[in-house]
Each structure stands twice: as C-alpha cells, then as structure tokens.
Scaffold this active site. Structure first.
Site, PDB file in Angstrom:
ATOM      1  N   TRP A 101       4.301   0.190   3.625  1.00 52.37           N
ATOM      2  CA  TRP A 101       3.214  -0.200   4.541  1.00 52.37           C
ATOM      3  C   TRP A 101       3.079   0.865   5.623  1.00 52.37           C
ATOM      4  O   TRP A 101       4.077   1.414   6.094  1.00 52.37           O
ATOM      5  CB  TRP A 101       3.556  -1.532   5.208  1.00 52.37           C
ATOM      6  CG  TRP A 101       2.958  -2.728   4.562  1.00 52.37           C
ATOM      7  CD1 TRP A 101       3.265  -3.247   3.346  1.00 52.37           C
ATOM      8  CD2 TRP A 101       1.927  -3.560   5.106  1.00 52.37           C
ATOM      9  NE1 TRP A 101       2.512  -4.366   3.102  1.00 52.37           N
ATOM     10  CE2 TRP A 101       1.666  -4.579   4.165  1.00 52.37           C
ATOM     11  CE3 TRP A 101       1.199  -3.554   6.301  1.00 52.37           C
ATOM     12  CZ2 TRP A 101       0.727  -5.572   4.390  1.00 52.37           C
ATOM     13  CZ3 TRP A 101       0.255  -4.542   6.512  1.00 52.37           C
ATOM     14  CH2 TRP A 101       0.019  -5.532   5.556  1.00 52.37           C
ATOM     15  N   ILE A 154       2.987  -3.255  12.451  1.00 52.04           N
ATOM     16  CA  ILE A 154       1.913  -3.136  13.461  1.00 52.04           C
ATOM     17  C   ILE A 154       1.266  -4.508  13.589  1.00 52.04           C
ATOM     18  O   ILE A 154       0.857  -5.102  12.584  1.00 52.04           O
ATOM     19  CB  ILE A 154       0.864  -2.075  13.051  1.00 52.04           C
ATOM     20  CG1 ILE A 154       1.545  -0.693  12.956  1.00 52.04           C
ATOM     21  CG2 ILE A 154      -0.278  -2.039  14.075  1.00 52.04           C
ATOM     22  CD1 ILE A 154       0.639   0.425  12.489  1.00 52.04           C
ATOM     23  N   THR A 157      -2.406 -11.979  12.952  1.00 52.59           N
ATOM     24  CA  THR A 157      -1.657 -13.222  12.668  1.00 52.59           C
ATOM     25  C   THR A 157      -0.258 -13.133  13.284  1.00 52.59           C
ATOM     26  O   THR A 157       0.125 -12.112  13.819  1.00 52.59           O
ATOM     27  CB  THR A 157      -1.462 -13.367  11.129  1.00 52.59           C
ATOM     28  OG1 THR A 157      -0.579 -12.294  10.730  1.00 52.59           O
ATOM     29  CG2 THR A 157      -2.792 -13.246  10.405  1.00 52.59           C
ATOM     30  N   HIS A 198       2.295 -13.063  11.492  1.00 54.03           N
ATOM     31  CA  HIS A 198       3.102 -12.476  10.407  1.00 54.03           C
ATOM     32  C   HIS A 198       4.157 -11.523  10.990  1.00 54.03           C
ATOM     33  O   HIS A 198       5.327 -11.561  10.677  1.00 54.03           O
ATOM     34  CB  HIS A 198       2.144 -11.708   9.493  1.00 54.03           C
ATOM     35  CG  HIS A 198       2.665 -11.552   8.114  1.00 54.03           C
ATOM     36  ND1 HIS A 198       1.963 -10.898   7.123  1.00 54.03           N
ATOM     37  CD2 HIS A 198       3.809 -11.941   7.528  1.00 54.03           C
ATOM     38  CE1 HIS A 198       2.656 -10.905   6.014  1.00 54.03           C
ATOM     39  NE2 HIS A 198       3.780 -11.533   6.228  1.00 54.03           N
TER      40      HIS A 198
END
Ligand SMILES: O=c1[nH]c(NC[C@H](O)[C@H](O)[C@H](O)CO)c([N+](=O)[O-])c(=O)[nH]1
Length: 196
Positions: free
Chosen positions: A27, A122, A126, A128
């Site tokens: 990611w 980052i 949300t 998350h």
C-alpha cells in the site's frame, strides 16, 4: 536545534556478520519505495552484505505481523535444524560418543539478526487506520519479545500524503528526512547488541 530526533550512539556498529529481514507492505508504494531503499543503503554502508538482506512483501500493513512472525520462526527452525546436524553423532543422547562436551554449534546463516517491518498508513475517511495501526504495533512488539529477534517498527501513521512523503524524504513542499535510514541504523545496532 529541535529537541526531537534520534541521537547518534557514538558507537560504530559492524553490520558485516548480520542477516536482516525486511518485510514491507505494498500500500502507498510511492512512499514505501524510498523507505525501503533508505534502510537498505544505510545497512550496506554499515557493512551488511547485500545477500544477507532478505526482502519480502505483503499486501498491506495489517499483514506485517503474520509475515514477520512466520519468516522469523522459519529461519529459527532452519537454524536449529542446522545446529542439530552440526551436533550429529556427538549429541549427548548418543551413547557411542565420549562424554566430552560437544562444541556449541554456531548458528547457521539462516537466522535473522533483526527484522524491519515497513508500512505506510495514511488516514482515510474511515476508522480503518486506527484499528490497523494499533493491531500492527502490538503484534510487532509481541513478535520481537517472543522470538528474541529485534523487529524495528517501520510503520508510518500519517494524516496526509504530504506527511508520509516527507517522512520518506520525498516531500513535495519540503523534502523531509527519510525515516527508513533511521530504521536501517536501528536494525544494525540491535542486531549487533542482541548477538553479544
Ligand atoms: O498498509 C496499509 N494498508 C491499508 N489497508 C489494508 C490493510 O493493511 C490490509 O491489507 C487489509 O485490511 C486486508 O487485511 C491502508 N488503509 O486502508 O488505509 C493503508 O493506509 N496502509
């Protein structure tokens, strides 16, 4: 000068005997790449041999603890298997050998001296981010204490892209400082100190 920042220990650490594992998430690749590169360059400059730097990737930061745990454990199993081979017939269980104490088998090249877990979180819209970040930091801490192999925390937790880019030394507004270099230094220092 600012208060914040990593102080040099003043000691020079010889990385030449070390074997280092880097596990990085995929990611936010544009930040991951310079972080990995920065840590590798610093370790090479400390004498770590390129063939002794093993680099593995996982999809995201949440997968870092599992990958680090399994790769470290596998290297330790392989190392102890090698040690057993080295002991061979001279093992204490074998009645045919003399009672002379067997030489302590040197660990095989398989064991890792240290591990660097690299990820870039980052903050999105949300929650998350929070859940991943908390789980990953606790997971990585547990692995290093359970295995005895130092796991350097190379996970950036940023609110914006620019913050992340600056911490990889490739900021758009200001270049910033590549934290990957600090993690490479920490891996060599802990690798040396935990081998003593
Ligand atoms: O490494 C990251 N993984 C992220 N999510 C994926 C996560 O790490 C796992 O790969 C996924 O949840 C599957 O387990 C991120 N965000 O969601 O924002 C992020 O910013 N960085």
């Amino acid at each position: 000068s600012t208060v914040k920042g990593l102080a040099d220990s003043g000691e020079r650490f010889d990385g030449s005997p070390l074997r280092i594992l880097i596990v990085h998430a995929r990611w936010n690749e544009s930040v991951i790449k310079p972080l990995v590169e920065g840590s590798v360059q610093v370790m090479l400059a400390s004498g770590v041999k390129r063939e002794n730097i093993v680099i593995e990737t996982v999809p995201g930061s949440y997968e870092l603890p599992m990958a680090c745990s399994r790769l470290i454990a596998a290297s330790q199993v392989q190392a102890s298997a090698t040690a057993d081979d080295l002991m061979g017939a001279s093992s204490l269980l074998d009645s045919s050998t003399s009672s002379a104490p067997s030489s302590s088998a040197s660990p095989s090249s398989g064991t890792f001296s240290a591990c660097i877990a690299i990820g870039v979180l980052i903050k999105g819209s949300t929650q998350h981010f929070e859940y991943i970040s908390e789980a990953v930091s606790h997971g990585l801490m547990r692995i290093q204490l359970d295995t005895g192999v130092p796991v350097i925390y190379g996970v950036l937790n940023c609110n914006t892209d620019e913050q992340a880019l600056q911490r990889a030394g490739v900021g758009r507004e200001q270049k910033g400082h590549n934290h990957g270099e600090d993690w490479g230094k920490a891996a060599v220092e802990l690798g040396v100190k935990t081998a003593r």
